[in-house]
Enzyme design. Structure first.
Site, short mmCIF file in Angstrom:
data_model
loop_
_atom_site.label_atom_id
_atom_site.label_comp_id
_atom_site.label_asym_id
_atom_site.label_seq_id
_atom_site.Cartn_x
_atom_site.Cartn_y
_atom_site.Cartn_z
N SER A 104 6.43 -13.36 2.82
CA SER A 104 6.73 -12.30 3.60
C SER A 104 6.63 -12.83 5.08
O SER A 104 6.66 -12.02 6.00
CB SER A 104 5.64 -11.21 3.07
OG SER A 104 6.15 -10.34 2.27
N ASN A 202 8.71 -3.61 0.99
CA ASN A 202 9.63 -4.72 1.36
C ASN A 202 11.04 -3.96 1.62
O ASN A 202 11.72 -4.58 2.38
CB ASN A 202 9.84 -5.55 0.23
CG ASN A 202 8.52 -6.38 -0.13
OD1 ASN A 202 8.53 -7.19 0.75
ND2 ASN A 202 7.80 -6.23 -1.19
N THR A 345 3.45 -13.69 0.15
CA THR A 345 3.56 -14.22 -1.36
C THR A 345 4.67 -14.12 -1.82
O THR A 345 5.64 -13.32 -1.72
CB THR A 345 2.62 -13.20 -2.08
OG1 THR A 345 1.51 -13.07 -1.42
CG2 THR A 345 2.47 -13.41 -3.44
#
Length: 388
Positions: A104, A202, A345
């Protein structure tokens, strides 16, 4: 051959010369005893390195396969650290400053491109998504006419999550089109009304990436590489092209396991399309440090847009005192002040770190995605590196 002198013929020191020699020995001994400067004790030659100790603990105590760090101090000196094993099958060492999937952190790159387009007056932060992609966002409680670009970048849109970690693990080589990912989010209902609260999702950056492509007419990866990576000379960073599953430079292998007692599975090679605008970038700790340093130093955005990026809302779900701007977080330090970064991650890797206002920088990477207390200790390792 010289004849041996008899004791009576050996030269002797005069009383005055003996006194001077004794004085010299006394002075020398005193210097050693009081200062230790001439012969310092071996134990005081080097202090334990707190950063190295943190990485060693992540490997020894938290059972992570490997850990890497790059740390720049207040004087601009950078040091690289490693711990653990880079390849559990071969026993290969961890490459210093090796490449990893940056996860990210990609969001910060995407946000920078979006804000550059704001500066160029091609995007307006408070314009609705429908201005650029009319009719795209429609669903139960979801309406692109009422979700702004700012809300996407700050995770306050209320959009549901598209990411299915189980599906990624089941087929790591599958390619996903961005619209396919978005459809899986739109099949769910909105989590809340736009602007009502903060939630890390996301899907927000998936939509932001689609807007960048629509406005520029170019693939998102090309825009990130051109506007960010090449602009500030990130030599070990890239946005992978479609179908590229490899990490091309020296790197530690990435690992995953389903439970604490299950065997490690090596998951280094995968199709990163599932992350796309939210998580596809490959980088190194030192390149990420360089990116955030350049960003805060005004090398990527004009002052007005950088100020918008640093305007934050509470994001306690990411940690005590953490605040979220537009693709950028501020995290309190135990020694005072905050550091700015993002972290990420990806399957097989986790990265954490950022930079301070006075030029310190620290990036930590581990070769798995830890949870619980182990995850918190990765965060603590960043604090240790920046506060030492």
């Amino acid at each position: 051959m010289h004849a041996r002198m008899s004791p009576r013929l050996r030269p002797t020191l005069s009383r005055g010369r003996r006194r001077k020699a004794l004085l010299a020995v006394t002075v020398l001994t005193g210097a050693v005893m009081t200062t230790g400067a001439l012969f310092p004790p071996a134990a005081s030659a080097a202090k334990p390195d707190t950063v190295q100790n943190s990485l060693n603990a992540l490997v020894a105590d938290d059972r992570m396969p490997a850990a890497l760090a790059s740390v720049t101090d207040r004087d601009g000196r950078t040091r690289h650290y490693t711990a653990g094993i880079g390849d559990l099958k071969t026993g290969a060492k961890v490459p210093k400053d090796g490449q990893v999937r940056a996860g990210s952190n990609t969001k910060a790159f995407t946000a920078v491109v979006a804000l550059q387009l704001v500066a160029e007056k091609k995007i307006a932060l408070d314009a609705p998504v429908d201005t650029y992609l009319p009719g795209l966002l429609r669903g139960e409680g979801i309406d692109g006419r009422h979700i702004t670009i700012r809300q996407l970048l700050q995770h306050t849109s209320g959009l549901p999550e598209y990411l299915d970690k189980g599906a990624i693990l089941d087929d790591r080589q599958r390619y996903y089109e961005p619209r396919e990912l978005l459809d899986s989010a739109l099949a769910q209902k909105a989590h809340f009304s736009p602007g009502a609260k903060w939630e890390y999702i996301n899907t927000n950056y998936l939509v932001a990436g689609l807007i960048i492509q629509k406005v520029t007419g170019r693939p998102l990866g090309e825009e990130i590489n051109r506007r960010v990576v090449d602009r500030i000379g990130l030599r070990h960073t890239s946005f992978p092209t479609p179908g590229d599953m490899a990490i091309h430079e020296p790197h530690p292998k990435g690992y995953h396991r389903d439970t604490a007692g299950s065997p490690w599975r090596e998951v280094t090679e995968l199709d990163p399309s599932w992350g796309w605008a939210a998580g596809a970038v490959v980088s190194t700790n030192s390149d990420l440090n360089r990116f955030y340093t350049a960003l805060l130093g005004g090398e990527l955005l004009p002052p007005a847009q950088l100020a918008q990026m640093r305007t934050t809302v509470p994001a306690e779900a990411r940690g005590p005192g953490v605040r979220y701007g537009l693709g950028l977080t501020s995290t309190p330090l135990s020694c005072g002040g905050v550091y700015w970064g993002h972290g990420g991650t990806a399957l097989g890797y986790r990265t954490r770190g950022g930079v301070t206002e006075d030029g310190r920088a620290a990036g930590i990477a581990v070769t798995t995605a830890p949870t619980g207390a182990a995850s918190q200790r990765v965060e603590a390792a960043v604090d240790t590196a920046l506060c030492r």
